[in-house]
Design an enzyme around this catalytic site. Structure first.
Site, short mmCIF file in Angstrom:
data_model
loop_
_atom_site.label_atom_id
_atom_site.label_comp_id
_atom_site.label_asym_id
_atom_site.label_seq_id
_atom_site.Cartn_x
_atom_site.Cartn_y
_atom_site.Cartn_z
N HIS A 188 22.91 -21.40 -28.15
CA HIS A 188 22.73 -22.72 -27.54
C HIS A 188 23.42 -22.78 -26.18
O HIS A 188 22.76 -22.80 -25.15
CB HIS A 188 23.27 -23.78 -28.50
N HIS B 117 11.95 -19.90 -22.24
CA HIS B 117 12.44 -21.13 -22.87
C HIS B 117 11.49 -21.52 -23.99
O HIS B 117 10.28 -21.33 -23.86
CB HIS B 117 12.53 -22.27 -21.84
N ASP C 52 19.98 -21.55 -17.19
CA ASP C 52 21.14 -20.69 -17.25
C ASP C 52 21.11 -19.52 -16.26
O ASP C 52 22.10 -18.81 -16.11
CB ASP C 52 21.32 -20.14 -18.67
#
Ligand code: CMC
Length: 431
Positions: A269, A308, A364
């Protein structure tokens, strides 16, 4: 459009047919329970580990369209909020459902600013951790501990009490996050400076040394503010689901949010940006990129920071972060890993493997580079995520508490173990 909004299900075991209503593109799992139900048999259930195709709630907080790369908080596009708003205003929007008037904004900022201090015993509690304690472990414990300092928080049916805890949590999270950072460095904890704005004060609590007043660079404060905005909510992700699931027991919000922090702590996560940095460091130079990409395509490893579950076109947060990179590096000097990241992105986006699978940079890919430039060690990356996500968790918790349809979260299971064994006492088993 509303005609034929039903699903006909035929149970081939019995030949019986059932008509189930379809509402908002969903059928109710409980409607399946009538199928095949008898005195001896339970009705049909649905099996969905990881809730990949199960809606657990109605929500008006955040909208995502993964195919189109759209992310909106309360209907406002993330791009506009990141450019024109502030984290505290976005927090107000998430919590209250609409943008504040001037007076509401002033009151909100005042309230948050004057709740940044924590009880001295919270400080002692944090000081009791080992010298090398992970800051996320410290954060989740100290947020959980706040429930013992504010026992009235248990009264979740009182809107004023709920509001008080929401303010306290948004206000105190940077204090607890900064102190968990200072702890690992063996540096004294810095008290909040209420003359500074939310993000400036956070920087002060993180980095102030002997100077009488910390003077934050406004460009760094703004970049951090944008990063907090980008992380403020992301609908029913793992940690939000944890907050809602624990909150459904009607526990106080500190305990529910500390469950959210625990969920965020996990590498699947909150931890991918740290993995991106490790990967870039391992690649080391631009000439090694083609060999690395070949390895990814052969299935040796993943290109971290790409892909994703929801976004299949682009992650709108990644586009904004890329811009923030420029602002931060203007102050701190360019992180040498940036060149490798940019070249990696360029090569990957032109490669069939990534194009076919709709793999694009996610939030990220660049955030770790910024955090590193701001002098955060990797363990702190998830703490920053948690501070940003706090208004989202609380907005979702408030929605849950007011939602008459919600019940205590209690999934079913498919039992796979033994049944009705006869217990043999130890003295007989061990003979
Ligand atoms: N590098 C190489 N191949 C990939 C990658 C990647 N980063 N991501 C997916 N694939 C491939 C995967 O191997 C599969 O290929 P094939 O069809 O040949 O088997 C295909 O793309 C579909 O992938 P998937 O695993 O079914 O996709 P998913 O939706 O289950 O996983 C993901 C999404 C984010 C876990 C995954 O893309 C991934 O592991 N990415 C790297 C880790 C990362 O950057 N995580 C941060 C996510 S953003 C933070 C947040 O919003 O919480």
């Amino acid at each position: 459009m509303t005609e034929n909004q039903t699903l006909t299900v035929r149970d081939n075991r019995t030949g019986e047919e059932y008509e189930l209503p379809i509402t908002d593109g969903t059928v109710r799992a409980s409607d399946f329970n009538q199928i095949g139900k008898s005195a001896d048999e339970p009705g049909l259930a649905v099996y969905d580990p990881g809730f990949t195709n199960t809606a657990s709630t109605r929500s008006a907080v955040t909208y995502i369209d993964g195919d189109k790369g759209i992310l909106e908080y309360r209907g406002y596009p993330i791009e506009q909020l990141a450019e024109k708003s502030t984290f505290l205003e976005v927090a107000y929007l998430l919590i209250h459902g609409e943008l504040p008037t001037k007076e509401q904004h002033e009151r909100w900022v005042h309230e948050i600013t004057f709740h940044t201090f924590v009880h001295e015993n919270v400080k002692s509690l944090m000081q009791g951790f080992r010298y090398d304690a992970h800051p996320m472990g410290m954060l989740l414990s100290s947020v959980g501990a706040l429930s013992t300092f504010y026992p009235e928080a248990r009264n979740i049916s009182d809107p004023d009490v709920r509001h008080e805890q929401v303010v306290r949590m948004i206000a105190k999270m940077p204090t607890l996050g900064a102190w968990s950072f200072r702890h690992a460095q063996g540096k004294p904890y810095v008290y909040p400076d209420n003359d500074l704005n939310y993000t400036e004060n956070f920087l002060s609590m993180l980095f102030k040394m002997s100077e009488p007043k910390y003077d934050p660079d406004p460009r760094l404060a703004k970049a951090l503010d944008v990063l907090l905005i980008l992380h403020a909510d992301h609908e029913q992700n793992c940690s939000t689901n944890a907050v809602r699931s624990v909150g459904s027991s009607q526990v106080d919000p500190y305990s529910a949010v500390s469950a959210g922090i625990a969920a965020l702590y996990g590498p699947l996560h909150g931890g991918a940006n740290e993995a991106v940095l490790k990967m870039l460091r391992r690649i080391g130079s631009k000439d090694k990129i083609p060999a690395f990409i070949e390895g990814v395509k052969n299935g040796d490893e993943k290109l971290m920071g790409f892909g994703h579950r929801v976004y299949k076109n682009f992650d709108p947060r990644a586009t904004i972060i890329k811009k923030a990179c420029d602002d931060v590096f203007e102050v701190t000097g360019v992180n040498p890993l940036l060149e490798i990241a940019q070249e990696l992105e360029r090569i990957a986006l032109e490669d069939d493997y990534f194009i076919k699978r709709k793999l694009y940079p996610n939030v990220d890919f660049y955030s770790g580079l910024i955090y590193e430039a701001l002098q955060f060690p990797p363990e702190m990356f998830t703490v920053l995520f948690a501070i940003g996500r706090t208004p989202g968790w609380l907005a979702q918790w408030l929605e849950l508490v007011d939602d008459k349809e919600q019940k205590i979260a209690r999934p079913k299971q498919i039992y796979t173990g033994d049944r009705q064994l006869d217990f043999v006492p130890a003295e007989e088993r061990w003979k």
